[in-house]
Design a protein around this motif. Structure first.
Motif, PDB file in Angstrom:
ATOM      1  N   LEU A 205       0.831  -1.203   0.000  1.00  0.00           N
ATOM      2  CA  LEU A 205       0.000   0.000   0.000  1.00  0.00           C
ATOM      3  C   LEU A 205       0.863   1.250   0.000  1.00  0.00           C
ATOM      4  O   LEU A 205       0.594   2.215  -0.721  1.00  0.00           O
ATOM      5  CB  LEU A 205      -0.920   0.005   1.230  1.00  0.00           C
ATOM      6  CG  LEU A 205      -2.023  -1.054   1.270  1.00  0.00           C
ATOM      7  CD1 LEU A 205      -2.822  -0.913   2.546  1.00  0.00           C
ATOM      8  CD2 LEU A 205      -2.926  -0.927   0.066  1.00  0.00           C
ATOM      9  N   ALA A 206       1.900   1.233   0.810  1.00  0.00           N
ATOM     10  CA  ALA A 206       2.782   2.402   0.875  1.00  0.00           C
ATOM     11  C   ALA A 206       3.476   2.644  -0.459  1.00  0.00           C
ATOM     12  O   ALA A 206       3.570   3.782  -0.927  1.00  0.00           O
ATOM     13  CB  ALA A 206       3.819   2.206   1.990  1.00  0.00           C
ATOM     14  N   LEU A 207       3.957   1.570  -1.089  1.00  0.00           N
ATOM     15  CA  LEU A 207       4.622   1.716  -2.380  1.00  0.00           C
ATOM     16  C   LEU A 207       3.657   2.226  -3.437  1.00  0.00           C
ATOM     17  O   LEU A 207       4.011   3.051  -4.284  1.00  0.00           O
ATOM     18  CB  LEU A 207       5.213   0.381  -2.816  1.00  0.00           C
ATOM     19  CG  LEU A 207       6.439  -0.101  -2.038  1.00  0.00           C
ATOM     20  CD1 LEU A 207       6.774  -1.537  -2.419  1.00  0.00           C
ATOM     21  CD2 LEU A 207       7.631   0.812  -2.293  1.00  0.00           C
ATOM     22  N   GLN A 208       2.406   1.748  -3.402  1.00  0.00           N
ATOM     23  CA  GLN A 208       1.426   2.205  -4.377  1.00  0.00           C
ATOM     24  C   GLN A 208       1.123   3.686  -4.196  1.00  0.00           C
ATOM     25  O   GLN A 208       0.986   4.426  -5.171  1.00  0.00           O
ATOM     26  CB  GLN A 208       0.139   1.378  -4.252  1.00  0.00           C
ATOM     27  CG  GLN A 208      -0.839   1.635  -5.391  1.00  0.00           C
ATOM     28  CD  GLN A 208      -2.036   0.718  -5.320  1.00  0.00           C
ATOM     29  OE1 GLN A 208      -3.146   1.116  -5.650  1.00  0.00           O
ATOM     30  NE2 GLN A 208      -1.850  -0.509  -4.892  1.00  0.00           N
ATOM     31  N   ALA A 209       1.044   4.153  -2.945  1.00  0.00           N
ATOM     32  CA  ALA A 209       0.802   5.574  -2.706  1.00  0.00           C
ATOM     33  C   ALA A 209       1.998   6.413  -3.140  1.00  0.00           C
ATOM     34  O   ALA A 209       1.838   7.491  -3.708  1.00  0.00           O
ATOM     35  CB  ALA A 209       0.495   5.808  -1.222  1.00  0.00           C
TER      36      ALA A 209
END
Length: 326
Positions: free
Chosen positions: A84-88
């Motif tokens: 999720l962090a990488l996608q954001a």
């Protein structure tokens, strides 16, 4: 780090870089014998990395998805949180988008199927990431449930903090804004678009029926969300917009005007049309250009300049507190 440990990390990095690696090519890249490559692959398998061998004229290895994540990397919750962090990050404009996208691809490659499915149901849009607010946190389970409903185009039924009755909405986008997570959705009960804070949402199960997606006003979710938080009815518009002439070059002003209009009127004069959430905020913001200002309109902007001039004059003439004694 021992030579063997360093070589294992190098081998793992190579296996993540492409799908199939001939054994001879791995040996050449690592400057070891094919037998050493076989032993190192066995060590990776012992650590939980699903390295499969494939047959053929050259023979080789590939890193596959296993039934579990390698135990020395991440557990399920950590893996989803990292994804999720990488996608954001890929949408933040922080200058690391390409690296984050590659890291997300690498992580997804070795995820078990159940985690890949959860990740694929979630798409994140980051809006105005630079503000960095400190809001309440939405739980990972809540975000995954919302993301799954968005992906499946199913009506989301949920309890919402501050609302007595359960809510029903067609979920369209899960976005981040100023450090918080929001759901952009069509509210079925109010028949209008709404932005719901994710940390106030408690999803209900099961979800409702499937729906045909509507188009977000203006066609772009980022502009829509930004407009809502500016207090505007129309996407991307401010509730207060005024026009001034600044006695400075347009080239001096333009780099600092995010969504305004700058027009050169000469080498040292320019016209500026700008918006804000209030007339006072607009008048105060125009003062940051450190230039003489001619207010073109509307009258509400001139009145805001007058109010600020009185406040600043009072602040300049206010008596100073007595100096502390020795």
């Amino acid at each position: 780090m021992s030579k063997t440990s360093a070589r294992l990390l190098a081998l793992l990095s190579l296996l993540q870089a492409r799908r199939d690696w001939p054994g001879a090519l791995l040996a050449e890249r690592l400057d070891v014998s094919p037998r050493t490559v076989r032993r190192d692959v066995d060590r990776l398998r012992e650590l939980g990395y699903p390295v499969a061998a494939f047959k053929g004229p050259e023979g080789g290895y590939r890193l596959e998805a296993g039934t579990e994540l390698p135990p020395l990397l991440f557990d399920d919750e950590q893996a989803v949180a990292l994804a999720l962090a990488l996608q954001a990050v890929t949408t933040t404009g922080a200058g690391v988008e390409e690296a984050a996208a590659r890291a997300l691809t690498t992580l997804r490659q070795v995820m078990p199927a159940r985690l890949r499915h959860r990740l694929d149901t979630l798409r994140v849009t980051a809006v105005d990431p630079a503000t960095g607010g400190r809001g309440e946190r939405a739980g990972g389970g809540t975000l995954m449930a919302i993301g799954a409903a968005v992906h499946a185009r199913e009506v989301l039924r949920f309890d919402y903090t501050g609302s007595e009755a359960p809510r029903r909405a067609e979920p369209h986008h899960l976005v981040t804004y100023a450090g918080r997570w929001y759901l952009v959705a069509w509210d079925l009960d109010r028949e209008d678009w709404r932005t719901f804070r994710a940390d106030r949402i408690t999803p209900r199960v099961p979800t409702g029926p499937r729906f045909t997606p509507r188009e977000v006003p203006g066609g772009e979710v980022a502009a829509f969300v930004a407009g809502r938080f500016q207090g505007a009815e129309a996407p991307g518009d401010w509730p207060c917009r005024g026009e001034v002439v600044l006695r400075t070059a347009a080239a001096t002003v333009a780099p600092y005007v995010r969504d305004g209009l700058v027009e050169a009127l000469g080498p040292d004069r320019c016209r500026l049309v700008l918006g804000a959430w209030s007339w006072t905020a607009l008048a105060a913001g125009l003062g940051r250009f450190d230039a003489d200002i001619e207010a073109v309109g509307p009258d509400a902007l001139r009145e805001a300049f007058a109010r600020l001039s009185r406040r600043y004059a009072d602040a300049a003439t206010a008596p100073r507190p007595p100096a502390p004694g020795p």
